[in-house]
Design a protein around this motif. Sequence first.
Motif, PDB file in Angstrom:
ATOM      1  N   GLU A   1       0.937  -1.323  -0.048  1.00  0.00           N
ATOM      2  CA  GLU A   1       0.081  -0.016   0.122  1.00  0.00           C
ATOM      3  C   GLU A   1       0.824   1.351   0.044  1.00  0.00           C
ATOM      4  O   GLU A   1       0.651   2.230  -0.804  1.00  0.00           O
ATOM      5  CB  GLU A   1      -0.892   0.117   1.136  1.00  0.00           C
ATOM      6  N   CYS A   2       1.847   1.195   1.006  1.00  0.00           N
ATOM      7  CA  CYS A   2       2.682   2.488   1.013  1.00  0.00           C
ATOM      8  C   CYS A   2       3.840   2.580   0.504  1.00  0.00           C
ATOM      9  O   CYS A   2       4.433   3.746   0.215  1.00  0.00           O
ATOM     10  CB  CYS A   2       2.527   2.738   2.492  1.00  0.00           C
ATOM     11  N   ARG A   3       4.605   1.565   0.308  1.00  0.00           N
ATOM     12  CA  ARG A   3       6.042   1.606  -0.309  1.00  0.00           C
ATOM     13  C   ARG A   3       5.958   2.222  -1.620  1.00  0.00           C
ATOM     14  O   ARG A   3       6.997   2.818  -2.069  1.00  0.00           O
ATOM     15  CB  ARG A   3       6.833   0.092  -0.410  1.00  0.00           C
TER      16      ARG A   3
ATOM     17  N   LEU B   1       4.716   6.035   6.017  1.00  0.00           N
ATOM     18  CA  LEU B   1       4.011   4.464   6.139  1.00  0.00           C
ATOM     19  C   LEU B   1       2.493   4.946   6.146  1.00  0.00           C
ATOM     20  O   LEU B   1       2.228   5.897   6.758  1.00  0.00           O
ATOM     21  CB  LEU B   1       4.483   3.936   7.666  1.00  0.00           C
ATOM     22  N   CYS B   2       1.678   3.848   5.896  1.00  0.00           N
ATOM     23  CA  CYS B   2       0.233   3.899   5.864  1.00  0.00           C
ATOM     24  C   CYS B   2      -0.356   3.731   7.364  1.00  0.00           C
ATOM     25  O   CYS B   2       0.685   3.409   8.102  1.00  0.00           O
ATOM     26  CB  CYS B   2      -0.200   2.799   5.084  1.00  0.00           C
TER      27      CYS B   2
ATOM     28  N   TYR C   1      11.002  -8.314   2.062  1.00  0.00           N
ATOM     29  CA  TYR C   1      10.761  -7.818   3.236  1.00  0.00           C
ATOM     30  C   TYR C   1       9.389  -7.021   2.981  1.00  0.00           C
ATOM     31  O   TYR C   1       9.030  -6.223   2.108  1.00  0.00           O
ATOM     32  CB  TYR C   1      11.683  -6.955   3.751  1.00  0.00           C
ATOM     33  N   THR C   2       8.370  -7.011   4.318  1.00  0.00           N
ATOM     34  CA  THR C   2       7.381  -5.999   4.228  1.00  0.00           C
ATOM     35  C   THR C   2       7.601  -5.519   5.918  1.00  0.00           C
ATOM     36  O   THR C   2       8.077  -6.231   6.648  1.00  0.00           O
ATOM     37  CB  THR C   2       6.128  -6.819   4.120  1.00  0.00           C
ATOM     38  N   LYS C   3       6.962  -4.386   6.323  1.00  0.00           N
ATOM     39  CA  LYS C   3       7.238  -3.775   7.320  1.00  0.00           C
ATOM     40  C   LYS C   3       8.422  -3.753   8.088  1.00  0.00           C
ATOM     41  O   LYS C   3       9.206  -3.590   7.502  1.00  0.00           O
ATOM     42  CB  LYS C   3       5.739  -4.582   8.265  1.00  0.00           C
ATOM     43  N   THR C   4       8.474  -4.283   9.245  1.00  0.00           N
ATOM     44  CA  THR C   4       9.692  -4.244  10.080  1.00  0.00           C
ATOM     45  C   THR C   4      10.989  -5.026   9.472  1.00  0.00           C
ATOM     46  O   THR C   4      10.755  -6.214   9.038  1.00  0.00           O
ATOM     47  CB  THR C   4       9.546  -5.022  11.384  1.00  0.00           C
ATOM     48  N   THR C   5      12.044  -4.251   9.418  1.00  0.00           N
ATOM     49  CA  THR C   5      13.462  -5.092   9.128  1.00  0.00           C
ATOM     50  C   THR C   5      14.290  -4.583  10.276  1.00  0.00           C
ATOM     51  O   THR C   5      14.137  -3.498  10.805  1.00  0.00           O
ATOM     52  CB  THR C   5      13.771  -4.481   7.715  1.00  0.00           C
ATOM     53  N   PHE C   6      15.421  -5.358  10.353  1.00  0.00           N
ATOM     54  CA  PHE C   6      16.349  -4.924  11.272  1.00  0.00           C
ATOM     55  C   PHE C   6      17.834  -5.444  10.917  1.00  0.00           C
ATOM     56  O   PHE C   6      17.657  -6.341  10.243  1.00  0.00           O
ATOM     57  CB  PHE C   6      15.920  -5.394  12.652  1.00  0.00           C
ATOM     58  N   GLU C   7      18.707  -4.784  11.727  1.00  0.00           N
ATOM     59  CA  GLU C   7      19.967  -5.377  11.544  1.00  0.00           C
ATOM     60  C   GLU C   7      20.595  -5.167  13.054  1.00  0.00           C
ATOM     61  O   GLU C   7      20.237  -4.294  13.686  1.00  0.00           O
ATOM     62  CB  GLU C   7      20.711  -4.425  10.646  1.00  0.00           C
ATOM     63  N   ILE C   8      21.587  -6.226  13.423  1.00  0.00           N
ATOM     64  CA  ILE C   8      22.456  -6.026  14.411  1.00  0.00           C
ATOM     65  C   ILE C   8      23.703  -5.633  13.878  1.00  0.00           C
ATOM     66  O   ILE C   8      24.551  -6.465  13.409  1.00  0.00           O
ATOM     67  CB  ILE C   8      22.267  -7.422  15.329  1.00  0.00           C
TER      68      ILE C   8
END
Length: 351
Positions: A105-107, A162-163, A197-204
């Motif tokens: 929707e928002c990307r 973001l929506c 990927y959709t919504k949350t992504t992360f990296e350490i």
Amino acid sequence: MYTFADRRGTSLTLRPEGTASVVRAYIERRLYDLPLQKIFYTGPMFRYERPQKGRYRQFHQLGAEVLGDGNPRAEAEMLEMLTRYISRLGIKDASLQINSLGCNECRPGYRETLYSFLLDNKDGLCTDCLRRMEFNPLRALDCKIKGCIEVTAEAPSIVDSLCTECDGHFKAVGEALTMLKVSYEVNPRMVRGLDYYTKTTFEIVSSGLGSQNTVAAGGRYDGLVKELGGPDTPCFGFAIGLERLVMLLKEADVLRPAPLVVFIPLGAEAEASAAALIPGLRDKGLKVIEDFSAATLKKRMKKADKLGASFTVILGEDEIREGVAAVKDMRSATQEKVPFDTLYERLSRCD
Ligand code: HAM
């Protein structure tokens, strides 16, 4: 992709990661019928990248996925487990960065906005980014070239585009992390190299790793199961790069191998005592080598030293009679008599 032709000319591609395989197995084996859909895996992965420190063509991942759960708290739970694992290993210098890549929707709207911004500022971009922006403008945010970093510092942020659904989800992830006392930073420039990927992504990330500074990464991929022919299933997961993890362990100086103990029995009776003692010590986790040779004690001690023994346990006639072993600490070169029943306590203490 690491793709090559085999001897018959058949084109083979080695797997670059484990998530797609997990999803394939999930669909094929109907794992969605399981009451709990949490999966982990470990193994070699292959990518045809330019090798450098921390980036290899064959490397290993330890990954975990939770399938069938779209709750932001399920993400926070995974991230808490991952950060706790890393810190329990003794790695201090690692921090969690999160972002949201939005949804279908928002990307697209954000891509448009970013594309126009990059077009207006194209004079400051490198040739790679000029090419990338045509098919995935988000990749420009990831560029390590100074000029591009300067240009994109002013770029519109994805978290502002973001929506309502994605925005609410992202805020809930932050709140759940705070509830679990997991510290994190929002990094709206973080763009992942994989496109599911959709919504949350992360990296350490850790500064101890140099330019390849991500030790673990992942995110939500709510569309992949359906895309590969399964039911609509929200998913979240991560993978740790094991070579990078080992680099951090070495740096934190927490990789201490179990002390090596070399047993040197002198004579048949001593051999019987060694046979009685060694399995119990191994059971408790000690690394024990028995020297079966009939060489002189001096030679056997020399060999133990070459093997890198922390201790040698010498069993002679006198020792057996007394129920003790002569334990030599190879580093300090001191020797003491240790009763058989406290042998483990002494050998597991490597001062
Ligand atoms: P990834 O970010 O491509 O994600 O890889 C995860 C980790 O694998 C990286 O953070 C890094 O530590 C390590 N890694 C990647 N490429 C290399 C390389 N060439 N050499 C050494 N280490 C490397 C994934 O693979 C996703 N499957 C993670 C995931 C699971 N997303 C959802 N679930």
